[in-house]
Design a protein around this motif. Sequence first.
Motif, PDB file in Angstrom:
ATOM      1  N   ASN A  36      37.849  24.759  40.968  1.00  0.00           N
ATOM      2  CA  ASN A  36      39.036  25.438  40.917  1.00  0.00           C
ATOM      3  C   ASN A  36      40.064  24.167  41.598  1.00  0.00           C
ATOM      4  O   ASN A  36      39.753  23.832  42.750  1.00  0.00           O
ATOM      5  CB  ASN A  36      39.316  26.606  41.750  1.00  0.00           C
TER       6      ASN A  36
ATOM      7  N   GLU B 245      25.755  27.516  40.929  1.00  0.00           N
ATOM      8  CA  GLU B 245      24.261  28.396  40.657  1.00  0.00           C
ATOM      9  C   GLU B 245      22.991  27.674  41.143  1.00  0.00           C
ATOM     10  O   GLU B 245      23.271  26.409  41.165  1.00  0.00           O
ATOM     11  CB  GLU B 245      24.369  28.863  39.484  1.00  0.00           C
TER      12      GLU B 245
ATOM     13  N   ARG C 114      43.469  31.161  37.149  1.00  0.00           N
ATOM     14  CA  ARG C 114      42.887  32.336  38.257  1.00  0.00           C
ATOM     15  C   ARG C 114      43.982  33.240  38.408  1.00  0.00           C
ATOM     16  O   ARG C 114      45.177  32.864  38.561  1.00  0.00           O
ATOM     17  CB  ARG C 114      42.556  31.612  39.707  1.00  0.00           C
TER      18      ARG C 114
ATOM     19  N   TYR D  18      33.408  38.865  23.564  1.00  0.00           N
ATOM     20  CA  TYR D  18      33.511  37.646  22.914  1.00  0.00           C
ATOM     21  C   TYR D  18      32.877  37.788  21.554  1.00  0.00           C
ATOM     22  O   TYR D  18      31.673  38.325  21.483  1.00  0.00           O
ATOM     23  CB  TYR D  18      32.950  36.407  23.928  1.00  0.00           C
TER      24      TYR D  18
ATOM     25  N   ILE E 184      26.194  30.807  33.883  1.00  0.00           N
ATOM     26  CA  ILE E 184      27.224  29.780  34.547  1.00  0.00           C
ATOM     27  C   ILE E 184      26.205  28.812  35.546  1.00  0.00           C
ATOM     28  O   ILE E 184      25.186  29.128  35.944  1.00  0.00           O
ATOM     29  CB  ILE E 184      28.015  30.632  35.543  1.00  0.00           C
TER      30      ILE E 184
ATOM     31  N   TYR F 202      40.478  41.953  25.697  1.00  0.00           N
ATOM     32  CA  TYR F 202      40.463  41.892  27.405  1.00  0.00           C
ATOM     33  C   TYR F 202      40.811  43.418  27.810  1.00  0.00           C
ATOM     34  O   TYR F 202      41.883  43.696  27.228  1.00  0.00           O
ATOM     35  CB  TYR F 202      40.941  40.806  27.817  1.00  0.00           C
TER      36      TYR F 202
ATOM     37  N   TYR G 115      37.136  43.973  35.309  1.00  0.00           N
ATOM     38  CA  TYR G 115      37.903  43.717  34.238  1.00  0.00           C
ATOM     39  C   TYR G 115      36.693  43.292  33.241  1.00  0.00           C
ATOM     40  O   TYR G 115      35.696  42.846  33.495  1.00  0.00           O
ATOM     41  CB  TYR G 115      38.945  42.589  34.305  1.00  0.00           C
TER      42      TYR G 115
ATOM     43  N   GLY H 294      42.482  38.582  34.321  1.00  0.00           N
ATOM     44  CA  GLY H 294      41.075  38.931  34.908  1.00  0.00           C
ATOM     45  C   GLY H 294      40.382  37.517  34.779  1.00  0.00           C
ATOM     46  O   GLY H 294      39.219  37.470  34.917  1.00  0.00           O
ATOM     47  N   ASN H 295      41.198  36.291  34.810  1.00  0.00           N
ATOM     48  CA  ASN H 295      40.306  35.041  34.901  1.00  0.00           C
ATOM     49  C   ASN H 295      39.659  34.838  33.497  1.00  0.00           C
ATOM     50  O   ASN H 295      38.460  34.438  33.259  1.00  0.00           O
ATOM     51  CB  ASN H 295      39.179  34.877  35.867  1.00  0.00           C
ATOM     52  N   THR H 296      40.204  35.057  32.538  1.00  0.00           N
ATOM     53  CA  THR H 296      39.747  35.360  31.054  1.00  0.00           C
ATOM     54  C   THR H 296      39.216  33.768  30.787  1.00  0.00           C
ATOM     55  O   THR H 296      40.013  32.887  30.983  1.00  0.00           O
ATOM     56  CB  THR H 296      40.649  35.633  30.057  1.00  0.00           C
ATOM     57  N   ILE H 297      38.123  33.726  30.144  1.00  0.00           N
ATOM     58  CA  ILE H 297      37.441  32.392  30.004  1.00  0.00           C
ATOM     59  C   ILE H 297      37.774  31.891  28.739  1.00  0.00           C
ATOM     60  O   ILE H 297      37.687  32.519  27.673  1.00  0.00           O
ATOM     61  CB  ILE H 297      36.074  32.131  30.585  1.00  0.00           C
ATOM     62  N   TYR H 298      37.877  30.607  28.474  1.00  0.00           N
ATOM     63  CA  TYR H 298      38.169  30.088  27.251  1.00  0.00           C
ATOM     64  C   TYR H 298      36.835  28.903  27.025  1.00  0.00           C
ATOM     65  O   TYR H 298      36.913  27.869  27.911  1.00  0.00           O
ATOM     66  CB  TYR H 298      39.566  29.579  27.061  1.00  0.00           C
TER      67      TYR H 298
ATOM     68  N   ILE I 265      33.505  25.611  43.368  1.00  0.00           N
ATOM     69  CA  ILE I 265      33.795  27.096  43.820  1.00  0.00           C
ATOM     70  C   ILE I 265      32.279  27.581  43.656  1.00  0.00           C
ATOM     71  O   ILE I 265      31.958  28.503  44.581  1.00  0.00           O
ATOM     72  CB  ILE I 265      34.887  27.739  43.119  1.00  0.00           C
ATOM     73  N   ILE I 266      31.729  27.522  42.542  1.00  0.00           N
ATOM     74  CA  ILE I 266      30.444  28.152  42.291  1.00  0.00           C
ATOM     75  C   ILE I 266      29.452  27.071  41.837  1.00  0.00           C
ATOM     76  O   ILE I 266      29.917  26.165  41.174  1.00  0.00           O
ATOM     77  CB  ILE I 266      30.586  29.223  41.062  1.00  0.00           C
TER      78      ILE I 266
ATOM     79  N   MET J 113      35.511  42.107  28.970  1.00  0.00           N
ATOM     80  CA  MET J 113      35.982  41.317  27.888  1.00  0.00           C
ATOM     81  C   MET J 113      35.086  41.540  26.773  1.00  0.00           C
ATOM     82  O   MET J 113      33.683  41.658  27.157  1.00  0.00           O
ATOM     83  CB  MET J 113      36.127  39.833  28.234  1.00  0.00           C
TER      84      MET J 113
END
Lengths: 111, 114
Positions: free
Chosen positions: B50, B58, B96, A36, B45, A49, A32, B100-104, B55-56, A34
């Motif tokens: 979650n 880095e 999730r 921005y 990131i 998206y 997927y 597709g887990n679009t991030i805001y 979860i992540i 996107m």
Amino acid sequence: QKEVEQDPGPLSVPEGAIVSLNCTYSNSAFQYFMWYRQYSRKGPELLMYTYSSGNKEDGRFTAQVDKSSKYISLFIRDSQPSDSATYLCAMGSGGYQKVTFGIGTKLQVIP
Amino acid sequence: DTAVSQTPKYLVTQMGNDKSIKCEQNLGHDTMYWYKQDSKKFLKIMFSYNNKELIINETVPNRFSPKSPDKAHLNLHINSLELGDSAVYFCASSQRGQSGNTIYFGEGSWLTVV
């Protein structure tokens, strides 16, 4: 090789022009995609998206994905000075995997 | 209503100090993030949580410690600040499995270490 490559620009176009912004990627697991938009001193805001290959249109914006070439594009028709911003592509493979961003292309639309 | 809000927006502090940035989201998302945007505008990131679980993580110096008291909040604490920590820090959230887990993203916190 970076996972996501994006030309940082800057890109200057006259008002009313069609703008083409592009990213290439190397990870075939990306599913997927996107785009921005980030104005100066603001957070990135989601524009488009898309999932998998194909085109998606929203007003003056069209997102295009070509998974066979690992290439994505954002087209802006009838560009306006208010479109002046940095445009970041982003992509991910879903689940708990992280979303990877391009470095962003700075666009300036000149009146 | 601001979907992802973070405070403070601007922070100027001396080397060696400890500071915190707070973040809250009212989108009902189950995943929250901290991103760092450096002077070259590259968005990277740092952490992902979650449902309050890390979860992540880095490669980030352990001077940076995230804390998630509940799934709507993710704070970032930074110990012994260094000049190289000067950057913009963005909090973000996603759901999730949704688009597709679009991030805001939040509006960012501009940290300057002097």
